[in-house]
Structures are given as structure tokens and as C-alpha cells.
Design a protein around this motif. Sequence first.
Motif, PDB file in Angstrom:
ATOM      1  N   PHE A 115       0.792  -1.227   0.000  1.00 16.31           N
ATOM      2  CA  PHE A 115       0.000   0.000   0.000  1.00 16.31           C
ATOM      3  C   PHE A 115       0.828   1.282   0.000  1.00 16.31           C
ATOM      4  O   PHE A 115       0.269   2.367  -0.195  1.00 16.31           O
ATOM      5  N   THR A 116       2.119   1.203   0.261  1.00 11.91           N
ATOM      6  CA  THR A 116       2.928   2.420   0.351  1.00 11.91           C
ATOM      7  C   THR A 116       3.804   2.586  -0.889  1.00 11.91           C
ATOM      8  O   THR A 116       4.231   1.607  -1.497  1.00 11.91           O
ATOM      9  N   GLY A 117       4.079   3.824  -1.246  1.00 17.46           N
ATOM     10  CA  GLY A 117       4.843   4.115  -2.456  1.00 17.46           C
ATOM     11  C   GLY A 117       3.909   4.466  -3.607  1.00 17.46           C
ATOM     12  O   GLY A 117       2.749   4.053  -3.650  1.00 17.46           O
ATOM     13  N   ARG A 118       4.395   5.233  -4.554  1.00 14.14           N
ATOM     14  CA  ARG A 118       3.549   5.779  -5.614  1.00 14.14           C
ATOM     15  C   ARG A 118       2.875   4.706  -6.460  1.00 14.14           C
ATOM     16  O   ARG A 118       1.688   4.804  -6.772  1.00 14.14           O
ATOM     17  N   THR A 119       3.625   3.701  -6.852  1.00 15.98           N
ATOM     18  CA  THR A 119       3.037   2.656  -7.709  1.00 15.98           C
ATOM     19  C   THR A 119       1.932   1.910  -6.973  1.00 15.98           C
ATOM     20  O   THR A 119       0.846   1.670  -7.520  1.00 15.98           O
ATOM     21  N   ASN A 120       2.193   1.543  -5.734  1.00 14.71           N
ATOM     22  CA  ASN A 120       1.173   0.865  -4.935  1.00 14.71           C
ATOM     23  C   ASN A 120      -0.059   1.744  -4.751  1.00 14.71           C
ATOM     24  O   ASN A 120      -1.199   1.269  -4.847  1.00 14.71           O
ATOM     25  N   GLU A 121       0.157   3.009  -4.462  1.00 11.03           N
ATOM     26  CA  GLU A 121      -0.969   3.924  -4.249  1.00 11.03           C
ATOM     27  C   GLU A 121      -1.834   4.032  -5.498  1.00 11.03           C
ATOM     28  O   GLU A 121      -3.069   4.094  -5.409  1.00 11.03           O
ATOM     29  N   ARG A 122      -1.192   4.042  -6.662  1.00 10.25           N
ATOM     30  CA  ARG A 122      -1.945   4.152  -7.911  1.00 10.25           C
ATOM     31  C   ARG A 122      -2.846   2.924  -8.113  1.00 10.25           C
ATOM     32  O   ARG A 122      -4.025   3.051  -8.471  1.00 10.25           O
ATOM     33  N   HIS A 123      -2.287   1.730  -7.861  1.00  6.38           N
ATOM     34  CA  HIS A 123      -3.090   0.509  -7.990  1.00  6.38           C
ATOM     35  C   HIS A 123      -4.231   0.494  -6.972  1.00  6.38           C
ATOM     36  O   HIS A 123      -5.373   0.145  -7.306  1.00  6.38           O
ATOM     37  N   LEU A 124      -3.926   0.868  -5.735  1.00 11.29           N
ATOM     38  CA  LEU A 124      -4.928   0.857  -4.681  1.00 11.29           C
ATOM     39  C   LEU A 124      -6.065   1.829  -4.988  1.00 11.29           C
ATOM     40  O   LEU A 124      -7.258   1.483  -4.850  1.00 11.29           O
ATOM     41  N   GLN A 125      -5.718   3.012  -5.427  1.00 10.60           N
ATOM     42  CA  GLN A 125      -6.733   4.008  -5.762  1.00 10.60           C
ATOM     43  C   GLN A 125      -7.619   3.536  -6.922  1.00 10.60           C
ATOM     44  O   GLN A 125      -8.829   3.805  -6.933  1.00 10.60           O
ATOM     45  N   GLU A 126      -7.037   2.831  -7.856  1.00 13.25           N
ATOM     46  CA  GLU A 126      -7.825   2.316  -8.982  1.00 13.25           C
ATOM     47  C   GLU A 126      -8.921   1.370  -8.490  1.00 13.25           C
ATOM     48  O   GLU A 126     -10.081   1.467  -8.908  1.00 13.25           O
ATOM     49  N   TYR A 127      -8.565   0.471  -7.574  1.00 12.99           N
ATOM     50  CA  TYR A 127      -9.553  -0.491  -7.069  1.00 12.99           C
ATOM     51  C   TYR A 127     -10.577   0.166  -6.150  1.00 12.99           C
ATOM     52  O   TYR A 127     -11.736  -0.251  -6.112  1.00 12.99           O
ATOM     53  N   LEU A 128     -10.156   1.190  -5.414  1.00 14.45           N
ATOM     54  CA  LEU A 128     -11.068   1.814  -4.452  1.00 14.45           C
ATOM     55  C   LEU A 128     -11.973   2.863  -5.077  1.00 14.45           C
ATOM     56  O   LEU A 128     -13.128   3.015  -4.648  1.00 14.45           O
ATOM     57  N   PHE A 129     -11.487   3.587  -6.098  1.00 14.61           N
ATOM     58  CA  PHE A 129     -12.241   4.731  -6.597  1.00 14.61           C
ATOM     59  C   PHE A 129     -12.677   4.626  -8.054  1.00 14.61           C
ATOM     60  O   PHE A 129     -13.444   5.453  -8.526  1.00 14.61           O
ATOM     61  N   GLU A 130     -12.187   3.598  -8.754  1.00 18.54           N
ATOM     62  CA  GLU A 130     -12.544   3.470 -10.173  1.00 18.54           C
ATOM     63  C   GLU A 130     -13.319   2.188 -10.447  1.00 18.54           C
ATOM     64  O   GLU A 130     -13.433   1.760 -11.596  1.00 18.54           O
ATOM     65  N   ASN A 131     -13.846   1.590  -9.407  1.00 23.45           N
ATOM     66  CA  ASN A 131     -14.674   0.391  -9.554  1.00 23.45           C
ATOM     67  C   ASN A 131     -16.128   0.795  -9.298  1.00 23.45           C
ATOM     68  O   ASN A 131     -16.536   0.995  -8.159  1.00 23.45           O
ATOM     69  N   GLU A 132     -16.912   0.936 -10.343  1.00 24.34           N
ATOM     70  CA  GLU A 132     -18.289   1.410 -10.213  1.00 24.34           C
ATOM     71  C   GLU A 132     -19.125   0.462  -9.359  1.00 24.34           C
ATOM     72  O   GLU A 132     -20.037   0.901  -8.639  1.00 24.34           O
ATOM     73  N   LYS A 133     -18.840  -0.847  -9.428  1.00 26.51           N
ATOM     74  CA  LYS A 133     -19.610  -1.808  -8.646  1.00 26.51           C
ATOM     75  C   LYS A 133     -19.367  -1.612  -7.149  1.00 26.51           C
ATOM     76  O   LYS A 133     -20.297  -1.694  -6.350  1.00 26.51           O
ATOM     77  N   LEU A 134     -18.117  -1.339  -6.777  1.00 29.40           N
ATOM     78  CA  LEU A 134     -17.837  -1.054  -5.371  1.00 29.40           C
ATOM     79  C   LEU A 134     -18.519   0.233  -4.951  1.00 29.40           C
ATOM     80  O   LEU A 134     -19.156   0.299  -3.890  1.00 29.40           O
ATOM     81  N   ASN A 135     -18.397   1.261  -5.776  1.00 30.58           N
ATOM     82  CA  ASN A 135     -18.932   2.576  -5.409  1.00 30.58           C
ATOM     83  C   ASN A 135     -20.456   2.596  -5.354  1.00 30.58           C
ATOM     84  O   ASN A 135     -21.040   3.468  -4.702  1.00 30.58           O
ATOM     85  N   SER A 136     -21.122   1.637  -6.006  1.00 24.50           N
ATOM     86  CA  SER A 136     -22.572   1.539  -5.881  1.00 24.50           C
ATOM     87  C   SER A 136     -22.966   0.692  -4.680  1.00 24.50           C
ATOM     88  O   SER A 136     -24.123   0.743  -4.241  1.00 24.50           O
ATOM     89  N   PHE A 137     -22.030  -0.071  -4.156  1.00 22.56           N
ATOM     90  CA  PHE A 137     -22.291  -0.930  -2.994  1.00 22.56           C
ATOM     91  C   PHE A 137     -21.892  -0.236  -1.695  1.00 22.56           C
ATOM     92  O   PHE A 137     -22.649  -0.195  -0.718  1.00 22.56           O
ATOM     93  N   VAL A 138     -20.693   0.331  -1.679  1.00 24.08           N
ATOM     94  CA  VAL A 138     -20.199   1.078  -0.521  1.00 24.08           C
ATOM     95  C   VAL A 138     -20.131   2.547  -0.921  1.00 24.08           C
ATOM     96  O   VAL A 138     -19.467   2.895  -1.901  1.00 24.08           O
ATOM     97  N   PRO A 139     -20.814   3.431  -0.192  1.00 24.24           N
ATOM     98  CA  PRO A 139     -20.778   4.853  -0.555  1.00 24.24           C
ATOM     99  C   PRO A 139     -19.344   5.356  -0.727  1.00 24.24           C
ATOM    100  O   PRO A 139     -18.473   5.057   0.082  1.00 24.24           O
ATOM    101  N   LYS A 140     -19.136   6.111  -1.781  1.00 20.35           N
ATOM    102  CA  LYS A 140     -17.792   6.602  -2.068  1.00 20.35           C
ATOM    103  C   LYS A 140     -17.256   7.461  -0.935  1.00 20.35           C
ATOM    104  O   LYS A 140     -16.051   7.510  -0.687  1.00 20.35           O
ATOM    105  N   SER A 141     -18.162   8.120  -0.208  1.00 25.98           N
ATOM    106  CA  SER A 141     -17.734   8.946   0.929  1.00 25.98           C
ATOM    107  C   SER A 141     -17.096   8.095   2.019  1.00 25.98           C
ATOM    108  O   SER A 141     -16.149   8.535   2.688  1.00 25.98           O
ATOM    109  N   VAL A 142     -17.603   6.867   2.213  1.00 28.04           N
ATOM    110  CA  VAL A 142     -17.028   5.955   3.211  1.00 28.04           C
ATOM    111  C   VAL A 142     -15.635   5.514   2.769  1.00 28.04           C
ATOM    112  O   VAL A 142     -14.673   5.529   3.558  1.00 28.04           O
TER     113      VAL A 142
END
Length: 458
Positions: free
Chosen positions: A397-424
Motif C-alpha cells: 500500500f505504500t509508495g507511488r506505484t502501490n498507491e496508484r493501484h490501490l486508488q484504482e480499485y477503491l475509486f474506479e470500480n463502479e460496482k464497489l462505489n454503488s455498494f459502498v458509498p464513495k464517501s465511506v
Amino acid sequence: MKEVKIPIIPSRVTFSGEQKTLDLKAICTFSALGFFLDEDSYFLEQKALKPATIYHLDPLNKIIAEKEYFKWNYNPKERSLQQITEEFATLFEQILKEQSENKKVILPLSGGLDSRTQACGLKHIGADVHSYSYSFANGHDETAYSKKIAQACQFPFEALTVEQGYLWPKIKELSAINSCYSEFTHPRQMAFIEKYAAMGDVFSLGHWGDVLFDDMGVADDLSFEQQVAVLFKKIVKKGGMELATSLWTAWELEGNFKDYLYDCLRTLLKKVNIPESANAQIRAFKSLYWAPRWTSVNLSVFESQKSIALPYYDDRMCELICTVPEKYLAKRQIQIEYMKMRNPAVAKIAWQSQKPFNLYNYHLNKKPFNIPYKIVDKAKRMMTSQNYVQRNWELQFTGRTNERHLQEYLFENEKLNSFVPKSVVQDFYQKFQNENSVYYAHSVSMLLTLSLFCSSEK
């Protein structure tokens, strides 16, 4: 109709029922603990088959009947530590023989006691063993202990390194293997999955020895409510309660999560019903609900490559534990005496959690005996500016490359964002980044797991 017998401690979870309606309360529990409790799954209609139970299922895999064939108990038979150690040796080595006969054994080693005990047993029975261990990149070299154990047993040994960011190219494969029933920063064995095929025929894994052969750190007369409080503290991960409560609120579930979880723990602990010993009751609880739903889940990574064998999971080992007085289970005495009996050279190697002391003198790990080591160790750490990696999530989870991958899964997955509010999701990610990464690493890892689950759900 088919009959299914679930072991006392199953190495894999068997499910019955459909994947239909999401069980939001169970998912909140999963988010807090990192594993599902009891029969729970992601779905209301799908249930995990319970340990130590025989089921009869219809052609559609629905339960027709069930019957418990073993119940954890505490019926100690008084005998000497030496006699108990000899009983353990006989059974342990018989199990190892059965599991390793005519096979090349793959033995993961560590600086702890469980795999070390296996090394002594496998050496004693003359098994063909290939051993290995790993350490984190930029971390403490834990392979140093394992290498010495392998040398003392004359086993071939391979030292491996868990590299930064190994998770991302393999995360979809891992989610298919464990079906998202565990967060992804714990199965470090995934880092070397491509190497296992050449190592041997069967993994000999030391999981759960540290629970069966130790006390639970409580007084045996601890009250029931105090036991529930102890379990609550043991199983809820840092940041887990906060995440589960946020999800509970966002999904507008009735009541509050903490009360719900406490009620679940009370109900399950009452079913264990070992009033004679709080230690035995907590050990049984963990073996019934923790081992199958947490420890066993990522055994699937090993099993995806080679068959697995777990001597401490054997039904006969569980039955033996129920007869051993707590005073001998406490402080790992049986395993320690076994290693001193079978392989003194291994017993003389430093015990990682008691370093620099070994199995003969670890009781000296207290003032004033350990002061010289602590002074030298502190001086070494002060002389280097290197920050040692201590936790697997630091590599993921630490370092630029890891952060980029993590952010992709957390903020660019529409199915997640419709299941768990993006604010959470945003709230916990920011807390991880800016407030306390150690405390909120579990929360972020659980959100990552839910992201993969949402992607795989049809």
C-alpha cells in the motif's frame, strides 16, 4: 442424497445454498474481523457447513439433515509432562508418517515453534523434505532462524523474499483462489506461487499449533461475560469496528453493529459450553469459528499448487488436547519438551520471539539477563536510518506505484462505489494516508477485498 463429513478443524470451507441475496450484517462482521463468523457467507441463502458435523445433502446441495459427531470438551487426565510429551510424540509422528509417506515434503519454516516442531518430527521419521522461508524486502531477515533449523535437520533450504508490490499482478488470481473470503495482504505465500510446483509433492503446514498448545492468557475461572469481552478484543481488528459501524450506518441496518457483534459472540460462546475452564472454552471457540473461517481460507493458495497436510488439524490431535491439563498446555511446554527430546540441536537455536534465548534458557528473557542484548540491539537500530518493513501491507500500500493501484480499485470500480458509498471509501483512505496508517490498514484492505468481490459478483 450424499453424506458430507466436515472435520473437527476443516482445511477448507464447504458451502450449501444459493448465492442470491447479500447478507449485509454478515459483511459488516467480515469487515470488522477479516473473516465471517459461524455459518455466515456473503449471501443470506448460502451457509458454511459447520465443523465436526455430518450432513446429508440433496442433489441440489441443500441440507436434509445434520448431526454433530464431536464436541470440544475439557476432560483432563492427570499425568506427568514427560508422559504427555511422549503421547504427543507418538501421535504427532504417526500423523506425519501418514501424511508424508512416499512423498517429498515442502516445509515452510519460521522463527516460531510450530514449523520447528514439524522439522524435528519429519527429521525423526526420515522424511524427504525441501524447506524454505521468506523475509520482507527491506525487513528483518527472518530466514536466518529458519536456515539454522534446516541446517540442523540437514534439509535443503531456500530463502525467498516478499517483494514490494507483488500483490497487484496476482490479486485477481488470488481473489479467484480464496473467493474474497480473506483480505489480500495476509497470504504472503502468493508471492511465490509459481515456485511451489518444483519444490515437492505435499505441503506440511504448522497452522493452529500455537492455539492448541498454549493457554489463552486468561484465568481459568474467568466469568462468561469477561470471556466474551476477551474474544471481542482478540478478534476485532484495528480500524475494523469503525469500518463496520460506518457500513452498518450507510446501509441503514437496524440497531447498532457493536451490540449485534457482542450478541453473536455470546450466542456462539454459549454453544461451546465448557464451564470447567475459560482457557479451554476460548480455545474451542477459536478452533470452531476462527480456524475454519480465517486460518483455513488462505490454505487454498498452497492447495492450488500442491496437496496440503496439517498435523495440528488432525481430528486425533484435537481429541488429545481435550485430555491435557491446562497447566501443561500453557506456555508451549509440550512442543518445547518434544524438541528438546527429539533434536537438542534445533532446541538450541534462538527462538525468534524470545531472542537471543533458545528453548533451554528462554525463561531468562527478563531483567537483568536480557539487558545486554537489548542495549546492543537498540544501538544497532540507532546506527541505521533504514525503516524496516514489519507488515505485509507496507509492501502493498505504500509508495507511488502501490498507491496508484490501490486508488484504482477503491475509486474506479463502479460496482464497489454503488455498494459502498464513495464517501465511506474516501474517509477511510484519507485516514490511512494522513492520520494513522497502522490503525487503518485493515480498513483499507477490507475495502480492497470488497472491491474485488464486487467485480467478481455476477
